[in-house]
Design an enzyme around this catalytic site. Structure first.
Site, PDB file in Angstrom:
ATOM      1  N   LYS A 174       7.815-114.554-113.148  1.00 18.58           N
ATOM      2  CA  LYS A 174       6.553-114.378-112.436  1.00 18.58           C
ATOM      3  C   LYS A 174       5.822-115.697-112.323  1.00 18.58           C
ATOM      4  O   LYS A 174       5.878-116.519-113.254  1.00 18.58           O
ATOM      5  CB  LYS A 174       5.678-113.369-113.180  1.00 18.58           C
ATOM      6  CG  LYS A 174       6.322-112.007-113.337  1.00 18.58           C
ATOM      7  CD  LYS A 174       6.437-111.301-112.011  1.00 18.58           C
ATOM      8  CE  LYS A 174       7.038-109.926-112.168  1.00 18.58           C
ATOM      9  NZ  LYS A 174       7.041-109.186-110.903  1.00 18.58           N
ATOM     10  N   HIS A 305      13.637-102.846-104.972  1.00 17.91           N
ATOM     11  CA  HIS A 305      12.729-103.062-106.111  1.00 17.91           C
ATOM     12  C   HIS A 305      13.007-102.009-107.179  1.00 17.91           C
ATOM     13  O   HIS A 305      13.481-100.922-106.890  1.00 17.91           O
ATOM     14  CB  HIS A 305      11.295-102.969-105.590  1.00 17.91           C
ATOM     15  CG  HIS A 305      10.247-103.041-106.637  1.00 17.91           C
ATOM     16  ND1 HIS A 305       9.420-101.989-106.934  1.00 17.91           N
ATOM     17  CD2 HIS A 305       9.874-104.056-107.459  1.00 17.91           C
ATOM     18  CE1 HIS A 305       8.574-102.348-107.880  1.00 17.91           C
ATOM     19  NE2 HIS A 305       8.824-103.595-108.231  1.00 17.91           N
TER      20      HIS A 305
HETATM   21  C1  0YR Z   1       4.502-104.881-113.370  1.00 17.41           C
HETATM   22  N1  0YR Z   1       8.923-106.509-109.639  1.00 17.41           N
HETATM   23  C2  0YR Z   1       7.623-106.434-109.737  1.00 17.41           C
HETATM   24  C3  0YR Z   1       5.769-104.740-112.594  1.00 17.41           C
HETATM   25  C4  0YR Z   1       7.163-105.431-110.745  1.00 17.41           C
HETATM   26  C5  0YR Z   1       5.860-105.682-111.411  1.00 17.41           C
HETATM   27  O1  0YR Z   1       3.433-104.472-112.610  1.00 17.41           O
HETATM   28  O2  0YR Z   1       5.894-103.422-112.166  1.00 17.41           O
HETATM   29  O3  0YR Z   1       5.704-106.975-111.816  1.00 17.41           O
HETATM   30  O4  0YR Z   1       7.038-104.221-110.084  1.00 17.41           O
HETATM   31  O5  0YR Z   1       6.927-107.104-109.045  1.00 17.41           O
HETATM   32  O6  0YR Z   1       9.488-107.259-108.759  1.00 17.41           O
HETATM   33 MG    MG Z   2       8.031-108.013-107.397  1.00 19.92          MG
END
Ligand code: 0YR
Ligand code: MG
Length: 370
Positions: A174, A305
């Site tokens: 992230k 996702h």
């Molecule tokens: C935490 N994945 C994401 C998680 C995720 C989030 O909120 O659920 O970071 O969904 O972006 O690619």
């Molecule tokens: Mg994401």
């Protein structure tokens, strides 16, 4: 076969460590508001959404499932999944107050449960019903090591563990710190720690604006970043198009898009490189398949996702020619009778009939907060 009952549930499952966080969300639990769809033949289908475990909105979702869509489903043949998806999607109520948001999460959970029934009725794992083959191996990339709330040493440790101990060939971290220069330093530290052979993705969860992206996104090219995920506000097609023309790192998005139509806008504009539909948000497996077809038509890879915690989407990824990579986050694995297994960076082939969504009774007893 006929649909006879809809039994809602809301699971709130603790995440791996006490709290995880990205640029915009901090969560302690993963939410799974969903439904068990019962039939006159005794087959039960399980479907659910993926939320940040807010009980108020989770309750709204299960109410929409049972009270709004429920009456449209009772007495219908659950195996007519495409027909039922269309019926609900184009229902007067959904047209007037839905086509997104909570109603689309409710519809998504239902669609997943229907595919589960269809595959159970065929006594096959869903990937076989969809025409897939074990020959098409699905790679996993791990996100559960790249959280923004970790210090840089912790982040580096977690990432090293995933690639060197757990043998993942790809991980995602992230970004979205208040100072983007810190993001770049963290990326550099992770890249140095994992070496050049592993794939690394970054995800800003929509945090940056176009000015920040113009300044810092070109730097990603120095670290061989497979994709830059959700760089900008989720619905801003024009801004993503602008960015896509300026940087060499591919852009990935879609986890927060609700409809096929939204994906089409991004694709038509040339504003995205990797499509990331989430079955629990964009309309279930029916919609993910349509979006994957869209990706195929435009030569774009489709990497769903994690929202359904991999279970159902693995089957689709095995079967669809635009898909070969699926996000891995293991929070809810204990909830399932047949949790997915990743070995040396690849998902094992599920063998049980259904979509892999059947919940353990113990999980329903322990985590249900409805
Ligand atoms: C935490 N994945 C994401 C998680 C995720 C989030 O909120 O659920 O970071 O969904 O972006 O690619
Ligand atoms: Mg994401």
């Amino acid at each position: 076969m006929k649909i006879t009952t809809l039994t809602p549930f809301i699971l709130h499952v603790p995440v791996t460590k006490s709290v995880i966080g990205d640029a915009v969300h901090k969560i302690t639990h993963w939410g799974m508001p969903g439904v068990m769809i019962g039939t006159d033949e005794g087959i039960v289908g399980y479907g659910y959404g993926g939320t940040h475990a807010d009980l108020v909105t989770d309750r709204l979702i299960t109410t929409l499932i049972t009270d709004v869509f429920g009456p449209m489903l009772l007495g219908e043949d659950p195996c007519s999944v495409q027909h039922l998806y269309r019926k609900l999607l184009r229902s007067s109520t959904n047209i007037w107050v839905g086509r997104g948001g909570l109603l689309q999460l409710a519809l998504s959970a239902i669609d997943i449960a229907l595919w589960d029934i269809k595959a159970k009725a065929a006594k096959q794992p869903l990937w076989r019903v969809l025409g897939g083959s074990p020959a098409d191996k699905v790679a996993a990339y791990n996100t559960d090591c790249g959280w923004l709330v970790r210090s840089t040493p912790e982040l580096v440790d977690d990432c090293k563990k995933m690639v060197f101990e757990k043998n993942f060939g790809a991980i995602k971290m992230k970004i979205g710190k208040p100072d983007p220069r810190e993001d770049i330093r963290r990326i550099e530290a992770v890249r140095r720690a994992i070496g050049d052979d592993k794939r690394l993705m970054v995800d800003a969860n929509g945090k940056w604006d176009i000015a920040t992206a113009k300044q810092f996104a070109p730097l990603l090219a120095d670290y061989d970043i497979t994709w830059f995920e959700e760089p900008l506000w989720h619905e801003d097609v024009a801004a993503h198009k602008l960015l896509a023309r300026r940087i060499n790192t591919p852009i990935a998005l879609g986890e927060l898009l609700y409809t096929f139509d939204q994906f089409r806008e991004f694709v038509q504009a040339g504003a995205v490189d990797y499509l990331q539909p989430d079955a629990t948000r964009c309309g279930g497996l029916t919609a993910v398949w349509q979006i994957a077809d869209l990706g195929l038509a435009f030569n774009l890879p489709v990497t769903p996702h994690h929202g359904d915690m991999m279970q159902a989407q693995l089957h689709l990824v095995m079967a669809h020619p635009a898909c070969s990579l699926l996000e891995y986050i293991p929070w809810a694995l204990d909830c399932f009778v047949d949790p997915v297994v990743v070995r040396d960076g690849f998902y094992e082939v599920p063998t049980a009939p259904g979509a892999g969504t059947t919940l353990r009774t113990e999980a329903l007893e322990r985590f249900n907060v409805l």
